[in-house]
Motif scaffolding. Structure first.
Motif, PDB file in Angstrom:
ATOM      1  N   VAL A   1     -18.771  36.449  18.665  1.00 24.94           N
ATOM      2  CA  VAL A   1     -17.862  35.902  17.944  1.00 24.94           C
ATOM      3  C   VAL A   1     -17.867  34.325  18.004  1.00 24.94           C
ATOM      4  CG1 VAL A   1     -15.251  35.462  17.571  1.00 24.94           C
ATOM      5  CG2 VAL A   1     -16.082  37.898  18.012  1.00 24.94           C
ATOM      6  N   GLN A   2     -17.983  33.836  19.010  1.00 21.81           N
ATOM      7  CA  GLN A   2     -18.244  32.340  19.134  1.00 21.81           C
ATOM      8  C   GLN A   2     -19.831  31.711  18.616  1.00 21.81           C
ATOM      9  OE1 GLN A   2     -15.891  30.196  19.645  1.00 21.81           O
ATOM     10  NE2 GLN A   2     -17.335  28.443  19.837  1.00 21.81           N
ATOM     11  N   GLY A   3     -20.424  32.758  18.877  1.00 24.51           N
ATOM     12  CA  GLY A   3     -22.059  32.494  18.467  1.00 24.51           C
ATOM     13  C   GLY A   3     -22.166  32.417  17.094  1.00 24.51           C
ATOM     14  N   ILE A   4     -21.443  33.522  16.235  1.00 19.91           N
ATOM     15  CA  ILE A   4     -21.334  33.483  14.810  1.00 19.91           C
ATOM     16  C   ILE A   4     -20.516  32.162  14.201  1.00 19.91           C
ATOM     17  CG2 ILE A   4     -20.802  34.721  12.909  1.00 19.91           C
ATOM     18  CD1 ILE A   4     -21.830  37.409  14.315  1.00 19.91           C
ATOM     19  N   TYR A   5     -19.554  32.028  14.775  1.00 22.38           N
ATOM     20  CA  TYR A   5     -18.538  30.991  14.349  1.00 22.38           C
ATOM     21  C   TYR A   5     -19.278  29.724  14.467  1.00 22.38           C
ATOM     22  CZ  TYR A   5     -15.101  27.612  14.355  1.00 22.38           C
ATOM     23  OH  TYR A   5     -14.312  26.337  14.009  1.00 22.38           O
ATOM     24  N   GLN A   6     -20.050  29.308  15.637  1.00 17.64           N
ATOM     25  CA  GLN A   6     -21.035  28.209  15.629  1.00 17.64           C
ATOM     26  C   GLN A   6     -21.956  28.079  14.682  1.00 17.64           C
ATOM     27  OE1 GLN A   6     -21.539  25.712  18.761  1.00 17.64           O
ATOM     28  NE2 GLN A   6     -19.452  26.445  19.970  1.00 17.64           N
ATOM     29  N   ALA A   7     -22.607  29.128  14.404  1.00 19.19           N
ATOM     30  CA  ALA A   7     -23.742  29.095  13.392  1.00 19.19           C
ATOM     31  C   ALA A   7     -23.328  28.841  12.058  1.00 19.19           C
ATOM     32  CB  ALA A   7     -24.343  30.578  13.525  1.00 19.19           C
ATOM     33  N   VAL A   8     -22.236  29.446  11.573  1.00 22.09           N
ATOM     34  CA  VAL A   8     -21.479  29.315  10.416  1.00 22.09           C
ATOM     35  C   VAL A   8     -21.101  27.717  10.293  1.00 22.09           C
ATOM     36  CG1 VAL A   8     -19.576  29.693   8.651  1.00 22.09           C
ATOM     37  CG2 VAL A   8     -20.756  31.396   9.854  1.00 22.09           C
ATOM     38  N   PHE A   9     -20.348  27.589  11.146  1.00 27.19           N
ATOM     39  CA  PHE A   9     -19.713  25.966  11.108  1.00 27.19           C
ATOM     40  C   PHE A   9     -21.096  24.886  11.075  1.00 27.19           C
ATOM     41  CE2 PHE A   9     -18.410  21.710  12.868  1.00 27.19           C
ATOM     42  CZ  PHE A   9     -17.275  21.806  12.265  1.00 27.19           C
ATOM     43  N   TYR A  10     -22.169  25.047  11.802  1.00 28.99           N
ATOM     44  CA  TYR A  10     -23.122  23.952  12.039  1.00 28.99           C
ATOM     45  C   TYR A  10     -24.095  24.008  10.690  1.00 28.99           C
ATOM     46  CZ  TYR A  10     -21.763  22.201  16.413  1.00 28.99           C
ATOM     47  OH  TYR A  10     -21.431  21.628  17.623  1.00 28.99           O
ATOM     48  N   THR A  11     -24.193  25.183  10.131  1.00 29.82           N
ATOM     49  CA  THR A  11     -24.912  25.603   8.986  1.00 29.82           C
ATOM     50  C   THR A  11     -24.310  24.741   7.860  1.00 29.82           C
ATOM     51  OG1 THR A  11     -25.859  27.606   9.687  1.00 29.82           O
ATOM     52  CG2 THR A  11     -25.897  27.248   7.127  1.00 29.82           C
TER      53      THR A  11
ATOM     54  N   LEU B   1     -18.755  20.675  16.861  1.00 35.50           N
ATOM     55  CA  LEU B   1     -17.529  21.325  17.573  1.00 35.50           C
ATOM     56  C   LEU B   1     -17.364  20.637  18.959  1.00 35.50           C
ATOM     57  CD1 LEU B   1     -18.408  24.948  16.459  1.00 35.50           C
ATOM     58  CD2 LEU B   1     -16.521  23.525  15.594  1.00 35.50           C
ATOM     59  N   SER B   2     -18.257  19.889  19.433  1.00 33.87           N
ATOM     60  CA  SER B   2     -18.322  19.293  20.800  1.00 33.87           C
ATOM     61  C   SER B   2     -18.199  17.661  20.572  1.00 33.87           C
ATOM     62  CB  SER B   2     -19.273  19.916  21.571  1.00 33.87           C
ATOM     63  OG  SER B   2     -20.489  19.394  21.214  1.00 33.87           O
ATOM     64  N   ALA B   3     -17.663  17.308  21.566  1.00 26.49           N
ATOM     65  CA  ALA B   3     -17.369  15.828  21.664  1.00 26.49           C
ATOM     66  C   ALA B   3     -19.112  14.953  21.634  1.00 26.49           C
ATOM     67  CB  ALA B   3     -16.551  15.213  22.698  1.00 26.49           C
ATOM     68  N   ASP B   4     -20.059  15.582  22.238  1.00 27.03           N
ATOM     69  CA  ASP B   4     -21.303  15.083  22.269  1.00 27.03           C
ATOM     70  C   ASP B   4     -22.359  15.403  21.269  1.00 27.03           C
ATOM     71  OD1 ASP B   4     -21.893  17.728  23.038  1.00 27.03           O
ATOM     72  OD2 ASP B   4     -23.223  16.944  24.998  1.00 27.03           O
TER      73      ASP B   4
ATOM     74  N   ALA C   1     -26.978  13.311   7.554  1.00 23.22           N
ATOM     75  CA  ALA C   1     -25.707  14.223   8.208  1.00 23.22           C
ATOM     76  C   ALA C   1     -25.159  13.428   9.358  1.00 23.22           C
ATOM     77  CB  ALA C   1     -26.432  15.591   8.914  1.00 23.22           C
ATOM     78  N   GLY C   2     -25.518  12.620  10.289  1.00 23.79           N
ATOM     79  CA  GLY C   2     -24.706  11.744  11.264  1.00 23.79           C
ATOM     80  C   GLY C   2     -24.719  12.657  12.561  1.00 23.79           C
ATOM     81  N   PHE C   3     -25.310  13.792  12.705  1.00 20.47           N
ATOM     82  CA  PHE C   3     -25.365  14.348  14.176  1.00 20.47           C
ATOM     83  C   PHE C   3     -26.085  13.384  15.077  1.00 20.47           C
ATOM     84  CE2 PHE C   3     -25.589  18.127  11.331  1.00 20.47           C
ATOM     85  CZ  PHE C   3     -24.299  18.823  11.790  1.00 20.47           C
TER      86      PHE C   3
END
Length: 193
Positions: free
Chosen positions: A25-35, A46-49, A146-148
């Motif tokens: 669940v967390q892996g797919i969520y992060q994949a969708v979010f970062y994509t 999703l993280s402060a760094d 992007a600004g990452f």
């Protein structure tokens, strides 16, 4: 359709890396979010760094950088490349955008590496030349669109910070998702620099 296909491929690739480390669940969520964040050049994390925890992970960083570069080229250029498939058939506009993007990215990567490879707080702390080049690639290509970040921005040398500000000022292509004065403007006025 292009955006949906690109983002679906991005999610699939990033899921291969995130799911084993973070769970389904967390892996797919992060994949969708970062994509979505990368392709739309939002740079949200999703993280402060930001992406510093992944600074040595080529699969994640190359996928995310490809997504924000595609988003930064704009739909017109990408669709023309897909349709015409030959350099000579591309419009002058598309050739300028592609060439300017390539040149700016290559110069920025070399500059970031040269300015940071001895900095013990950034690239100098990395174990291998490969990790340094990957981190330099990502840090040099992300500011225009992007600004990452994969390096601690507060620990960069003053020269690298100025370079990043210049890259942010340039931005991406017209008709794309990033801001800035656009690579076409820089390319058009390069004879005056």
């Amino acid at each position: 359709l292009f955006a949906l296909i690109t983002e679906a491929v991005g999610v699939a690739i990033l899921s291969l890396f995130f799911v084993p480390e973070l769970g389904l669940v967390q892996g797919i969520y992060q994949a969708v979010f970062y994509t979505v964040s990368a392709f739309n050049n939002a740079g949200f994390s999703l993280s402060a760094d930001s992406l510093m925890q992944w600074h040595g992970h080529p699969g994640i960083l190359l996928t995310i950088s490809l997504l924000f570069i595609l988003g930064g080229l704009g739909y017109i250029v990408v669709m023309e490349v897909v349709e015409k498939r030959r350099w000579r058939r591309l419009s002058v506009y598309s050739r300028i955008i592609l060439l300017a993007t390539l040149i700016i990215n290559l110069i920025a990567v070399v500059a970031v590496w040269l300015l940071e490879h001895n900095n013990p707080l950034t690239l100098g702390s990395m174990d291998s030349l490969g990790d340094q080049i990957l981190a330099a690639w990502f840090q040099a290509t992300t500011p225009r669109t992007a600004g990452f970040n994969t390096l601690d921005i507060g620990s960069l040398t003053m020269a690298t910070s100025l370079l990043i500000m210049a890259l942010m000022f340039i931005g991406g292509a017209p008709n794309s998702t990033p801001s800035g004065i656009n690579v076409s403007t820089v390319a058009e006025h390069n004879d005056q620099l």
